[in-house]
Design an enzyme around this catalytic site. Structure first.
Site, PDB file in Angstrom:
ATOM      1  N   LYS A  16       0.832  -1.205   0.000  1.00 23.76           N
ATOM      2  CA  LYS A  16       0.000   0.000   0.000  1.00 23.76           C
ATOM      3  C   LYS A  16       0.869   1.259   0.000  1.00 23.76           C
ATOM      4  CE  LYS A  16      -3.869   0.078   2.309  1.00 23.76           C
ATOM      5  NZ  LYS A  16      -4.888   0.131   3.396  1.00 23.76           N
ATOM      6  N   GLU A  37      10.094  -5.561   4.297  1.00 23.66           N
ATOM      7  CA  GLU A  37      10.293  -6.903   3.731  1.00 23.66           C
ATOM      8  C   GLU A  37      10.010  -6.905   2.226  1.00 23.66           C
ATOM      9  OE1 GLU A  37       8.641  -7.490   7.980  1.00 23.66           O
ATOM     10  OE2 GLU A  37       8.310  -6.128   6.287  1.00 23.66           O
ATOM     11  N   GLY A  56      -5.322  -4.747   4.990  1.00 26.21           N
ATOM     12  CA  GLY A  56      -4.454  -5.729   4.343  1.00 26.21           C
ATOM     13  C   GLY A  56      -5.012  -7.142   4.330  1.00 26.21           C
ATOM     14  N   ARG A  57      -5.501  -7.594   5.477  1.00 27.15           N
ATOM     15  CA  ARG A  57      -5.976  -8.979   5.549  1.00 27.15           C
ATOM     16  C   ARG A  57      -7.366  -9.158   4.955  1.00 27.15           C
ATOM     17  NH1 ARG A  57      -5.030  -6.557  10.190  1.00 27.15           N
ATOM     18  NH2 ARG A  57      -6.674  -6.176  11.726  1.00 27.15           N
ATOM     19  N   GLU A 109      -4.684 -11.503  14.042  1.00 26.15           N
ATOM     20  CA  GLU A 109      -4.255 -10.127  13.877  1.00 26.15           C
ATOM     21  C   GLU A 109      -5.427  -9.172  14.106  1.00 26.15           C
ATOM     22  OE1 GLU A 109      -0.849  -8.698  11.167  1.00 26.15           O
ATOM     23  OE2 GLU A 109      -2.656  -8.228  10.004  1.00 26.15           O
ATOM     24  N   HIS A 133      -2.271 -37.261  12.174  1.00 25.53           N
ATOM     25  CA  HIS A 133      -1.011 -37.893  12.550  1.00 25.53           C
ATOM     26  C   HIS A 133      -0.054 -36.880  13.169  1.00 25.53           C
ATOM     27  CE1 HIS A 133      -1.798 -41.838  10.646  1.00 25.53           C
ATOM     28  NE2 HIS A 133      -2.607 -41.116   9.886  1.00 25.53           N
ATOM     29  N   LYS A 188       9.012  -4.102  14.537  1.00 21.66           N
ATOM     30  CA  LYS A 188       9.567  -3.505  13.324  1.00 21.66           C
ATOM     31  C   LYS A 188      10.530  -2.372  13.667  1.00 21.66           C
ATOM     32  CE  LYS A 188       5.772  -4.371  10.052  1.00 21.66           C
ATOM     33  NZ  LYS A 188       4.787  -3.720   9.161  1.00 21.66           N
TER      34      LYS A 188
END
Length: 547
Positions: free
Chosen positions: A206, A212, A267-268, A353, A384, A512
């Site tokens: 954005k 990152e 964002g999510r 979040e 398992h 951050k």
């Protein structure tokens, strides 16, 4: 009035002892119609079975009363109008507008945003047509074969999950790759698979400043320049999804190749926007539209359906019942579908979040638990791995089982066994195996009375572990859109009931900022003393071992 003071919540607390005393076995034995009473349809293609949850009709009615008393309906209506749900960042929350058909209206600051959404969608469609038709060419005149999405968080998990989930629909000749991690290993592994002449990079950020993302984007840019030797060719291999045109152009991407989205898209909750460009490129734009249509259908279900049959509202209310009344603070999600292997991780971000908050909308510390710990794995792998704890652990963990009646792959025996396992696990969690049943089995095997007494306790499964089963006819773009939106809305309604802001994420900021200073400390060869003794000591070890 807060959650704990609501009359309906106080009534639920009074019901707790009675409801705990009723086992799931007893509930089913005493009510032949329990399944039909607690199974809720979504259209003709999805059924959500709540019958194996620890609740009764009386609990359900009181939970719905709680939702009415806390004015959940007004909050839902606000999700389709100009709002300030994300008040700590001064942003509206309007991701529902991203999947509205043309001609609909959602007003934001006096303007209808739906035409803006469809303007960007038209650009996405036109770009996909260019790539799919072979008109968009790389620096050597070859067509695009690989799309590498560079983003993180919602700019990565959503598109990555959807493209993997709908892998069988990828008929465009485009391979999708996703790079998010600051660990250069991920980027290196992707670049080793692709040909620079035929690779398109989508940089999704954005602000176009996310560390990152931009670290990976600049490394990819250098890799491409090493192959083509000409900065003018960058525009043939990079497009951006952003709101920062100036930074995009400084990177070398033409402003005409920037796809816009807006501050009112979290964002999510962004895969429905231009962040979904890799979905449209790999599946085809028509499939992307079907994904949007499924989500919009769930939006309308949320908005128009009474609470008693409203799937996301009931899911959220059950979370409040399980967490705040029964004390069950984790939730599992178990898709019995290999293509949904990233769905649990997607839901972790979506819910944890959003609702991992300890302060309410008034800035006060909450006095009750909010967001649950979400975990999961595809079946039958999870069986398992951690299902031992689900069946015989000291704490009950409610879980969602997700299955599909039809498979997209021609392995009918596999699919029949897969569904059998899903149904069996839900049944075993609910009803277990009693001491008497275990003893009878061991006796039938020829065990002595002493051997039975010694071994039986280890084989008893108490059952009474709650779960929900979500059964769809098939994993299609439409159904996946509805499924994702269902969990989005569950998350939103949970936040309303807990009186928290589900749309900010200040908790990720401190780490951050600390990392920014530590980068310089790790580069400095002198001794670091600015941090706590543990951090200083670990930095010293890194420097020693690097040298």
């Amino acid at each position: 009035m807060g959650l704990l003071e609501q009359p309906a919540f106080l009534a639920l607390q009074k019901m707790k002892a009675r409801e705990r005393a009723l086992s799931l076995s007893g509930r089913f034995a005493g009510d032949a119609n329990r399944f039909s009473a607690f199974c809720v349809p979504f259209g003709q293609q999805m059924q959500i079975d709540f019958s194996r949850q620890h609740w009764s009709s009386e609990v359900k009615a009181q939970l719905c009363a709680l939702a009415r008393d806390m004015d959940v309906n007004s909050a839902i209506n606000g999700l389709f109008a100009d709002n300030q749900f994300n008040h700590t960042e001064g942003r509206a929350v309007l991701h529902t507008a991203l999947r509205m058909p043309a001609g609909e209206s959602v007003t934001f600051q006096g303007s209808n945003v739906v035409p803006l959404v469809h303007k960007v969608l038209a650009r996405v469609k036109a770009f996909c047509q260019q790539v799919h038709s072979g008109k968009w060419l790389g620096f050597s005149g070859k067509t695009i074969r690989d799309v590498v999405n560079i983003g993180i968080g919602g700019s990565d998990l959503g598109p990555a999950m959807v493209t993997e989930a709908l892998a069988c629909y990828q008929k465009q000749g485009i391979r999708a790759h996703f790079v998010s991690n600051m660990d250069g290993a991920q980027l290196a592994q992707v670049l080793n698979k692709v040909d620079a002449e035929r690779t398109l990079f989508i940089v999704s950020s954005k602000t176009f400043t996310t560390d990152e993302t931009m670290t990976n984007a600049h490394a990819a840019r250098e890799w491409l320049l090493a192959a083509c030797g000409d900065e003018a060719q960058i525009s043939k291999h990079f497009v951006a999804v952003s709101t920062n045109a100036k930074a995009v152009q400084a990177f070398g991407i033409d402003a005409a190749q920037m796809f816009e989205f807006w501050d009112w898209v979290g964002g999510r909750f962004s895969l429905w926007s231009a962040i979904g460009l890799p979905i449209a490129l790999t599946l085809g734009f028509a499939r992307f539209e079907q994904l949007l249509a499924g989500a919009h259908a769930m939006d309308m279900h949320l908005r128009d359906t009474p609470f008693e049959q409203n799937i996301p509202v009931l899911m959220a209310l059950l979370s409040v019942w399980n967490i705040n009344v029964l004390g069950l603070n984790s939730e599992g999600v178990f898709p019995y579908c290999q293509d949904l292997k990233r769905f649990p991780a997607f839901l972790q971000q979506l819910n944890m979040e959003s609702n991992g908050k300890g302060v309410n909308n008034q800035g006060e510390k909450v006095s009750y638990n909010t967001g649950p710990v979400i975990f999961g794995e595809v079946g039958t792998n999870g069986q398992h791995a951690f299902f031992q704890l689900l069946h015989q652990g000291s704490q009950a963990v409610p879980g969602d089982f997700i299955g599909f009646a039809r498979s997209s792959y021609d392995y009918p025996v596999h699919h029949r066994k897969l569904l059998a396992n899903m149904l069996a696990q839900a049944e075993a969690m609910a009803f277990g195996k009693s001491y008497a049943q275990v003893a009878a089995e061991l006796t039938a095997e020829g065990k002595t009375e002493a051997e039975v007494a010694k071994l039986a306790p280890y084989k008893v499964m108490e059952g009474n572990r709650p779960s929900t089963t979500i059964l769809c006819d098939e994993l299609t773009p439409y159904n996946l859109g509805a499924l994702i939106a269902m969990y989005e809305h569950k998350t939103f309604v949970q936040g309303v009931l807990w009186n928290i802001n589900s749309f900010d994420q200040w908790g990720v900021e401190l780490g951050k900022k600390l990392a920014a200073t530590l980068i310089d400390d790790l580069a400095d060869e002198t001794e670091t003393t600015a941090h706590d003794s543990a951090t200083n000591g670990l930095i010293a070890l890194v420097k020693e071992w690097k040298s």
